[in-house]
Design a protein around this motif. Structure first.
Motif, PDB file in Angstrom:
ATOM      1  N   MET A   1       0.834  -1.186   0.000  1.00  0.00           N
ATOM      2  CA  MET A   1       0.000   0.000   0.000  1.00  0.00           C
ATOM      3  C   MET A   1       0.878   1.248   0.000  1.00  0.00           C
ATOM      4  O   MET A   1       1.878   1.316   0.708  1.00  0.00           O
ATOM      5  N   PHE A  43       4.861  12.990   9.043  1.00  0.00           N
ATOM      6  CA  PHE A  43       3.748  12.038   9.125  1.00  0.00           C
ATOM      7  C   PHE A  43       3.861  11.058   7.964  1.00  0.00           C
ATOM      8  O   PHE A  43       4.069  11.473   6.822  1.00  0.00           O
ATOM      9  N   GLU A  44       3.711   9.772   8.255  1.00  0.00           N
ATOM     10  CA  GLU A  44       3.629   8.755   7.193  1.00  0.00           C
ATOM     11  C   GLU A  44       2.209   8.188   7.219  1.00  0.00           C
ATOM     12  O   GLU A  44       1.818   7.546   8.193  1.00  0.00           O
ATOM     13  N   LEU A  45       1.457   8.486   6.171  1.00  0.00           N
ATOM     14  CA  LEU A  45       0.056   8.044   6.082  1.00  0.00           C
ATOM     15  C   LEU A  45      -0.010   6.888   5.091  1.00  0.00           C
ATOM     16  O   LEU A  45       0.286   7.075   3.904  1.00  0.00           O
ATOM     17  N   THR A  46      -0.381   5.691   5.570  1.00  0.00           N
ATOM     18  CA  THR A  46      -0.543   4.551   4.658  1.00  0.00           C
ATOM     19  C   THR A  46      -1.965   4.578   4.127  1.00  0.00           C
ATOM     20  O   THR A  46      -2.924   4.603   4.908  1.00  0.00           O
ATOM     21  N   VAL A  47      -2.081   4.625   2.799  1.00  0.00           N
ATOM     22  CA  VAL A  47      -3.401   4.771   2.170  1.00  0.00           C
ATOM     23  C   VAL A  47      -3.651   3.597   1.228  1.00  0.00           C
ATOM     24  O   VAL A  47      -2.717   2.927   0.782  1.00  0.00           O
ATOM     25  N   GLU A  48      -4.957   3.391   0.920  1.00  0.00           N
ATOM     26  CA  GLU A  48      -5.273   2.284   0.012  1.00  0.00           C
ATOM     27  C   GLU A  48      -4.819   2.627  -1.413  1.00  0.00           C
ATOM     28  O   GLU A  48      -4.171   1.833  -2.074  1.00  0.00           O
ATOM     29  N   THR A  54      -7.402  11.178  -3.038  1.00  0.00           N
ATOM     30  CA  THR A  54      -6.745  10.949  -1.743  1.00  0.00           C
ATOM     31  C   THR A  54      -5.733  12.050  -1.462  1.00  0.00           C
ATOM     32  O   THR A  54      -5.648  12.574  -0.347  1.00  0.00           O
ATOM     33  N   THR A  57      -7.463  15.047  -0.279  1.00  0.00           N
ATOM     34  CA  THR A  57      -7.874  14.862   1.129  1.00  0.00           C
ATOM     35  C   THR A  57      -6.679  15.079   2.050  1.00  0.00           C
ATOM     36  O   THR A  57      -6.773  15.768   3.073  1.00  0.00           O
ATOM     37  N   VAL A  58      -5.534  14.545   1.651  1.00  0.00           N
ATOM     38  CA  VAL A  58      -4.333  14.683   2.492  1.00  0.00           C
ATOM     39  C   VAL A  58      -3.923  16.150   2.614  1.00  0.00           C
ATOM     40  O   VAL A  58      -3.562  16.628   3.687  1.00  0.00           O
ATOM     41  N   LEU A  61      -6.242  17.635   5.095  1.00  0.00           N
ATOM     42  CA  LEU A  61      -5.928  17.152   6.447  1.00  0.00           C
ATOM     43  C   LEU A  61      -4.638  17.800   6.959  1.00  0.00           C
ATOM     44  O   LEU A  61      -4.529  18.159   8.134  1.00  0.00           O
ATOM     45  N   VAL A  65      -5.698  19.259  10.233  1.00  0.00           N
ATOM     46  CA  VAL A  65      -5.570  18.312  11.359  1.00  0.00           C
ATOM     47  C   VAL A  65      -4.098  18.106  11.749  1.00  0.00           C
ATOM     48  O   VAL A  65      -3.754  18.096  12.929  1.00  0.00           O
ATOM     49  N   LEU A  66      -3.242  17.950  10.750  1.00  0.00           N
ATOM     50  CA  LEU A  66      -1.855  17.539  11.046  1.00  0.00           C
ATOM     51  C   LEU A  66      -0.963  18.722  11.407  1.00  0.00           C
ATOM     52  O   LEU A  66       0.153  18.543  11.888  1.00  0.00           O
ATOM     53  N   VAL A  75       5.374  21.833   4.800  1.00  0.00           N
ATOM     54  CA  VAL A  75       6.457  22.108   3.852  1.00  0.00           C
ATOM     55  C   VAL A  75       6.611  21.037   2.775  1.00  0.00           C
ATOM     56  O   VAL A  75       7.397  21.197   1.848  1.00  0.00           O
TER      57      VAL A  75
END
Lengths: 81, 81
Positions: A1, A43-48, A54, A57-58, A61, A65-66, A75
């Motif tokens: 993923m 941040f490491e976001l694992t996505v489908e 996506t 969305t990131v 976020l 949020v982050l 950055v």
């Protein structure tokens, strides 16, 4: 993923006490040549799927949020795998 | 002056409570498609020159000072400017 990395740093004009502490430690260790140290979050976001939706969305976020927009800047947003 | 970025992440096999908290927040916000969130540190070191000797010093510092080898991995060292 796939993984999407979001990098967040304190705003350049703000004091970075953690960075100052590390910078001071380097001087005490006798390590020269480093004029400043700044510390942020990774941040490491694992996505489908790392599709455009996506990523949008990131981005949202990352801002909402982050990170705290008052004291931090996003950055970098990057798909790494 | 050049900047060297050092990325440090918690070891993959360790629990990442901060990451879990953010992941939970995403679910509560109704944001789906994110199977995991991991949070690490990003160091920006401003140096006088990004020559090979400085990079060797940074590699050493990354292992000895900027990360805790028991619970963290240095996942990247990169000259960005």
């Amino acid at each position: 993923m796939p993984t999407i990395v979001v990098d967040v740093m304190p705003k350049a004009e703000l004091l970075d006490p953690q960075g100052k502490a590390v910078s001071g430690a380097l001087h005490r260790l006798g390590v020269e040549g480093f004029s400043s140290v700044r510390i942020g979050k990774r941040f490491e976001l694992t996505v489908e799927t790392a599709d455009e939706a996506t990523l949008a969305t990131v981005r949202q976020l990352a801002d909402d949020v982050l990170s705290n927009a008052v004291i931090e800047d996003v950055v970098g947003i990057e798909v790494v795998e």
